[in-house]
Write a protein that holds these residues in place. Structure first.
Motif, PDB file in Angstrom:
ATOM      1  N   ILE A 176      -3.280  -1.055   8.553  1.00  0.00           N
ATOM      2  CA  ILE A 176      -2.642  -2.372   8.661  1.00  0.00           C
ATOM      3  C   ILE A 176      -1.450  -2.337   9.612  1.00  0.00           C
ATOM      4  CG2 ILE A 176      -1.461  -4.201   7.382  1.00  0.00           C
ATOM      5  CD1 ILE A 176      -3.006  -3.250   4.898  1.00  0.00           C
ATOM      6  N   ILE A 177      -0.685  -1.268   9.578  1.00  0.00           N
ATOM      7  CA  ILE A 177       0.534  -1.181  10.379  1.00  0.00           C
ATOM      8  C   ILE A 177       0.176  -1.189  11.860  1.00  0.00           C
ATOM      9  CG2 ILE A 177       2.559   0.235  10.934  1.00  0.00           C
ATOM     10  CD1 ILE A 177       2.285   1.433   8.087  1.00  0.00           C
ATOM     11  N   PRO A 178       0.832  -2.032  12.660  1.00  0.00           N
ATOM     12  CA  PRO A 178       0.554  -2.026  14.107  1.00  0.00           C
ATOM     13  C   PRO A 178       0.802  -0.640  14.706  1.00  0.00           C
ATOM     14  CG  PRO A 178       1.874  -3.938  13.499  1.00  0.00           C
ATOM     15  CD  PRO A 178       1.813  -3.064  12.287  1.00  0.00           C
ATOM     16  N   TYR A 221      -4.515   4.954  -0.301  1.00  0.00           N
ATOM     17  CA  TYR A 221      -3.499   3.932  -0.034  1.00  0.00           C
ATOM     18  C   TYR A 221      -2.797   4.165   1.310  1.00  0.00           C
ATOM     19  CZ  TYR A 221      -3.894   2.170  -4.827  1.00  0.00           C
ATOM     20  OH  TYR A 221      -4.351   1.624  -6.002  1.00  0.00           O
ATOM     21  N   VAL A 222      -2.571   5.419   1.661  1.00  0.00           N
ATOM     22  CA  VAL A 222      -1.941   5.696   2.954  1.00  0.00           C
ATOM     23  C   VAL A 222      -2.857   5.268   4.093  1.00  0.00           C
ATOM     24  CG1 VAL A 222      -1.156   7.521   4.515  1.00  0.00           C
ATOM     25  CG2 VAL A 222      -0.429   7.533   2.132  1.00  0.00           C
ATOM     26  N   GLU A 223      -4.138   5.553   3.961  1.00  0.00           N
ATOM     27  CA  GLU A 223      -5.087   5.124   4.998  1.00  0.00           C
ATOM     28  C   GLU A 223      -5.097   3.604   5.124  1.00  0.00           C
ATOM     29  OE1 GLU A 223      -8.726   6.910   3.766  1.00  0.00           O
ATOM     30  OE2 GLU A 223      -8.320   8.830   4.780  1.00  0.00           O
ATOM     31  N   ALA A 239       0.838  -1.207   0.000  1.00  0.00           N
ATOM     32  CA  ALA A 239       0.000   0.000   0.000  1.00  0.00           C
ATOM     33  C   ALA A 239       0.872   1.257   0.000  1.00  0.00           C
ATOM     34  CB  ALA A 239      -0.919  -0.006   1.219  1.00  0.00           C
ATOM     35  N   PHE A 240       1.951   1.226   0.763  1.00  0.00           N
ATOM     36  CA  PHE A 240       2.856   2.380   0.794  1.00  0.00           C
ATOM     37  C   PHE A 240       3.432   2.646  -0.597  1.00  0.00           C
ATOM     38  CE2 PHE A 240       7.162   4.038   0.871  1.00  0.00           C
ATOM     39  CZ  PHE A 240       7.032   5.179   1.658  1.00  0.00           C
ATOM     40  N   ALA A 241       3.906   1.598  -1.260  1.00  0.00           N
ATOM     41  CA  ALA A 241       4.489   1.763  -2.595  1.00  0.00           C
ATOM     42  C   ALA A 241       3.452   2.297  -3.571  1.00  0.00           C
ATOM     43  CB  ALA A 241       5.057   0.432  -3.094  1.00  0.00           C
ATOM     44  N   GLN A 275       4.586   3.752  10.705  1.00  0.00           N
ATOM     45  CA  GLN A 275       3.492   4.721  10.726  1.00  0.00           C
ATOM     46  C   GLN A 275       3.968   6.062  10.168  1.00  0.00           C
ATOM     47  OE1 GLN A 275       0.216   4.846  12.080  1.00  0.00           O
ATOM     48  NE2 GLN A 275       0.025   2.681  12.603  1.00  0.00           N
ATOM     49  N   ALA A 276       5.137   6.492  10.646  1.00  0.00           N
ATOM     50  CA  ALA A 276       5.671   7.779  10.191  1.00  0.00           C
ATOM     51  C   ALA A 276       6.088   7.722   8.728  1.00  0.00           C
ATOM     52  CB  ALA A 276       6.861   8.178  11.069  1.00  0.00           C
ATOM     53  N   GLN A 277       6.640   6.565   8.311  1.00  0.00           N
ATOM     54  CA  GLN A 277       7.054   6.426   6.918  1.00  0.00           C
ATOM     55  C   GLN A 277       5.847   6.518   5.982  1.00  0.00           C
ATOM     56  OE1 GLN A 277       8.910   2.650   5.826  1.00  0.00           O
ATOM     57  NE2 GLN A 277      10.283   3.709   4.429  1.00  0.00           N
TER      58      GLN A 277
END
Length: 916
Positions: free
Chosen positions: A493-495, A486-488, A467-469, A502-504
């Protein structure tokens, strides 16, 4: 420079301790240099001592030399050019950096164009030098042949090319001969004479042959150096050397095979085994050979091979790394395949791969795994190496590895596929990135038992990484709604406890806010990413992302805060040994100091940036560097060079999430306006698709302001003029609502220029507002770079609070002092016409040599007149009163006369100091 170049390929081979000096050939080679010939061609069959001859000649001469040892892999034009530049950079620091960057760019560029750029750079070098292309016969490529022909035909006069080869290259040799531009050394000249053969056989090889035996062997070998050496090795230990020589025939076409076999068989069995097993290596040292042979005696064996002249070549002065002579290596590899099964050879490659992996050489570990056909091991090595290479911006090199893997191997590795998607993402190749991400998602649908997962931590967060990519790719294409979606998805998903990821993920939203002009939100999210990276110990990312923070501040107009961000990042990099990632920071500081009119620190940081830029692997460096150089050239008034550099920037541009707020094409249009090439600027306006009827947005703000300048140059009618003013007012209100200081100053300057011909009062009011906003942050060049129109406005400007600021800008804009602004008392010792002329030339930024050419005087006179004499004269002049100083708004130094100081305020200090 790509990090995986084999540096020893550009080393000049070390000379052996015992050597037969070839004085007669050396003199012929030197004569070619003295005669100014372009090319020396040394062409002869294998084993005639071509490489040794050239290395001996270079060692005995006085001209610097660069060297490339070519092999079959260099048949690729890009690789050939890369090593060509690597060799040249051993002599000329930084030469060809731009070409190297272009070679790594995802956008294809003609290698002939790149070679042209390199030749242009070489033509500006001062010292004579030699470039050696050793073993050119290994090249099997028409494309490289065409490049070499073009290179030879356009070689600069201070450069001399030497080619050693077993067969003549496809060059216009007849034409070069006719023009006396070619020195040739053939087999006839390379043959050992009888006296040279005697010296070699008896002194170098330690034999005790009679004159008759030497003559017979020299005749049979026809002076062939390798034949003499191999014969001498074969004779060692023989009781009857004369009988051997009589039975030895130099006319047999298989003599090379015979001698090599004879030499090999004469070695002890353990040495033969050592030679065969280690022949799989392109370079070898004792530790590697021990691992391959499962022994502990490799160093002793290597030293024994070198002492015995057994075709082992040292690659460094410490004699820790070696290689085999190519002919000997080829024979050994042939024998290896005959004496050992494919499985046995593969196991040797695996042991080599394991050694390279344990010693941190992931690239060679991967290649040996591929040579062993162990694609699973190769895939594991690639998957394991990716994160470290990503964090040091080397994913372009990594992609070169994984392209060798078959699709069937990648298909079951979702982590590897995602890594490939990220690597293409970094390269700005959205299409291939998305393709790999789709493959990764398909792989994730397989049963867990069918997947191959090495990096389990990356697998745990794989959906978020995909999703990040996707968000990153969407941002590069300005698909902002998709970015948010995609960021949402990634954040869901990220813990929650994984603050780093999260910051990335949020950092992509930072660039989305940036593109919309919401710079406070953008800065906050980018700062969170920098802090998270630093806390996670990822210093490279923390340092690199800091120039993103600074960019946002500069876009806001907060120049002094941006300087602090750069300095903090530089301190962090120095503390952790990450200075190689700070080229962007020094570049940014240099441009900020330049904007503020502080040219001495600007020069310092720019020089540091260009030095560090040679090491950086950050993909957009050459784009940013070219933009900076173009801006500096425009500031100097060199508009043609500025356009050329903008063309370079356009070629180097790589899509990243950072919004492209100042497109190169719009910058070019502004220069076309300055050049009075209005038709070219109008062509850009037509192609841009911008319209005054559209609602302007921040992403296109620079384009709209450029559009306005074109309309001003066109001298449009009142209706269009009013429409343009409405557009500017709309942009200004938007900038004010989003607290964008830089935008407000830009727009106010444009408004001032627009009003200047129609309403002087409104023009001066807009200019005053721009000056008020600019003063706290130190904006200076923003006004100066407007040139004559700004000078005309400032000459009418009066303000008690802002006059000092206005005078400083005007002084930089005006070559001579404007009489209406400065009241200067007569000097006791007035400056001569000649001195005044020197001052005018200094004010234009001319160097000493350029002033010399203008005035036709000696260089020492320029130095004395422009600075030393004028300072001496200054000490004899009266000082201006406090009242007159207040009138000009300048704090004058008591030892410098008023006229000189006011002129020197218009000179970039770095140029001024150089002139002194």
């Amino acid at each position: 420079m790509p990090s995986l170049l084999i540096k020893t390929k550009t080393n000049i081979p070390a000379l052996k301790r015992d050597l037969v000096l070839r004085k007669r050939i050396n003199e012929a080679l030197s004569e070619g240099i003295r005669a100014g010939r372009k090319l020396t061609l040394i062409s002869a069959p294998a084993g005639f001592g071509k490489t040794t001859l050239v290395s001996e000649w270079i060692a005995s001469g006085e001209i610097s030399a660069a060297w490339i040892s070519l092999d079959e892999n260099d048949s690729d034009p890009a690789r050939f050019l890369t090593y060509l530049i690597a060799a040249l950079q051993t002599l000329i620091t930084g030469i060809g950096d731009g070409v190297l960057a272009a070679l790594q760019s995802p956008q294809p560029i003609s290698t002939k164009e790149l070679l042209t750029a390199l030749l242009n750079e070489l033509s500006s070098t001062e010292d004579d030098f030699i470039l050696v292309l050793d073993d050119y016969h290994a090249i099997d490529s028409n494309a490289v042949g065409e490049l070499l022909t073009f290179f030879v035909e356009n070689i600069p006069p201070q450069m001399h090319l030497v080619i050693t080869t077993r067969e003549d290259p496809a060059l216009p040799l007849a034409r070069l001969r006719a023009r006396n531009q070619l020195t040739e050394v053939r087999a006839a000249e390379l043959r050992f004479s009888e006296s040279e053969a005697a010296e070699f056989l008896n002194q170098v090889m330690g034999l005790h042959l009679s004159t008759e035996d030497i003559a017979a062997l020299e005749t049979r070998t026809e002076g062939w150096v390798a034949g003499l050496q191999l014969a001498a090795l074969s004779m060692q230990g023989k009781a009857d050397a004369s009988e051997f020589i009589r039975s030895f025939s130099g006319v047999n076409q298989f003599v090379l095979d015979y001698l090599l076999e004879e030499v090999l068989q004469r070695q002890p069995e353990h040495v033969q085994g050592f030679l065969l097993r280690t022949s799989i290596l392109n370079r070898l040292n004792s530790s590697l050979c021990d691992a391959l042979n499962e022994s502990t005696s490799a160093q002793e064996t290597l030293e024994q091979l070198e002492r015995g002249n057994l075709f082992v070549i040292s690659l460094d002065d410490e004699r820790s790394w070696y290689r085999y002579h190519h002919l000997f290596r080829d024979l050994l590899r042939q024998r290896l395949s005959q004496k050992h099964s494919k499985e046995e050879v593969a196991s040797m490659h695996i042991r080599a791969s394991e050694w390279f992996e344990q010693n941190g050489e992931a690239g060679e570990a991967f290649q040996h795994a591929m040579s062993a056909a162990d694609v699973d091991r190769a895939a594991r090595l690639a998957e394991t190496a990716w994160l470290a290479m990503d964090e040091t911006f080397q994913t372009g090199t990594w992609l070169g590895w994984v392209k060798q893997l078959p699709a069937s191997v990648k298909r079951v590795r979702p982590v590897l596929l995602t890594q490939i998607g990220w690597s293409y993402m970094d390269a700005g190749n959205v299409m291939l990135s998305e393709s790999s991400l789709r493959d990764a998602e398909a792989s994730l649908k397989r049963p867990l038992a069918e997947m191959v997962i090495i990096e389990k931590e990356q697998f745990r967060t794989l959906p978020a990484r995909v999703a990040f990519a996707r968000a990153y790719n969407a941002q590069t294409q300005n698909r902002f709604d998709d970015v948010v979606r995609y960021v949402e998805t990634a954040l869901d998903i990220i813990p929650h406890e994984d603050q780093y990821m999260q910051a990335q993920a949020s950092s992509i939203l930072s660039t989305t806010y940036w593109a919309s002009g919401e710079l406070d939100k953008s800065f906050e999210l980018m700062s969170n990413w920098v802090n998270a990276a630093q806390q996670a110990g990822n210093i490279a990312f923390a340092v690199a992302a800091s120039f993103g923070k600074a960019d946002i501040l500069i876009t806001q107009g907060r120049l002094r805060d941006a300087m602090q961000v750069y300095q903090t990042a530089l301190s962090l990099a120095a503390e952790h040994g990450a200075e190689q990632h700070t080229a962007h920071h020094h570049l940014g500081l240099g441009l900020l100091h330049h904007e503020m009119g502080e040219d001495e620190p600007a020069a310092h940081h720019l020089q540091k940036a260009f030095e560090l830029g040679r090491q950086t692997t950050i993909v957009e460096w050459m784009y940013r560097k070219s933009l900076a150089q173009a801006y500096l050239k425009e500031s100097e008034g060199d508009l043609r060079s500025a356009l050329e550099l903008l063309n370079d920037a356009q070629r180097f541009y790589v899509r990243t999430p950072i919004p492209n707020l100042r497109p190169v094409e719009a910058m070019q249009a502004r220069i076309h306006i300055k050049q009075n090439h209005l038709n070219k600027a109008q062509a850009w306006a037509h192609q841009s698709g911008l319209s005054l009827q559209d609602k302007p947005i921040f992403l296109n703000e620079f384009g709209y302001l450029t559009f306005a300048r074109i309309m001003l140059a066109e001298n449009q009618n009142d209706q269009h003029f009013q429409t343009m003013l409405q557009m500017l007012e709309s942009l200004l209100k938007q900038a004010e609502s989003q607290n964008r200081l830089r935008s407000r100053i830009d727009i106010l300057i444009t408004q001032a220029l627009a009003f200047s011909a129609k309403d002087s009062a409104k023009a001066l009011a807009a200019l005053e507002q721009a000056l008020i906003l600019a003063e706290p942050e130190g904006f200076f060049r923003l006004f100066v770079d407007e040139g004559k129109p700004m000078a005309e406005l400032l000459s009418k400007f009066k303000s008690n609070k802002l006059q000092q600021q206005a005078n400083r800008i005007l002084a930089a804009l005006t070559p001579s002092i404007h009489p209406s602004l400065f009241s200067i008392q007569p000097l006791i010792d007035p400056l001569s016409d000649r001195e005044l002329e020197v001052l005018r030339l200094i004010a234009q930024g001319l160097s000493n040599q350029e002033i010399t050419q203008k005035l036709v005087v000696a260089l020492s006179t320029v130095k004395g007149t422009s600075c030393a004499h004028l300072r001496q004269t200054a000490s004899q002049k009266p000082h201006r009163s406090r009242r007159s100083r207040a009138r000009t708004g300048l704090a004058l130094t008591p030892t410098i006369p008023k006229t000189i100081l006011l002129v020197l305020t218009a000179i970039p200090p770095c140029r001024y100091i150089h002139a002194c």
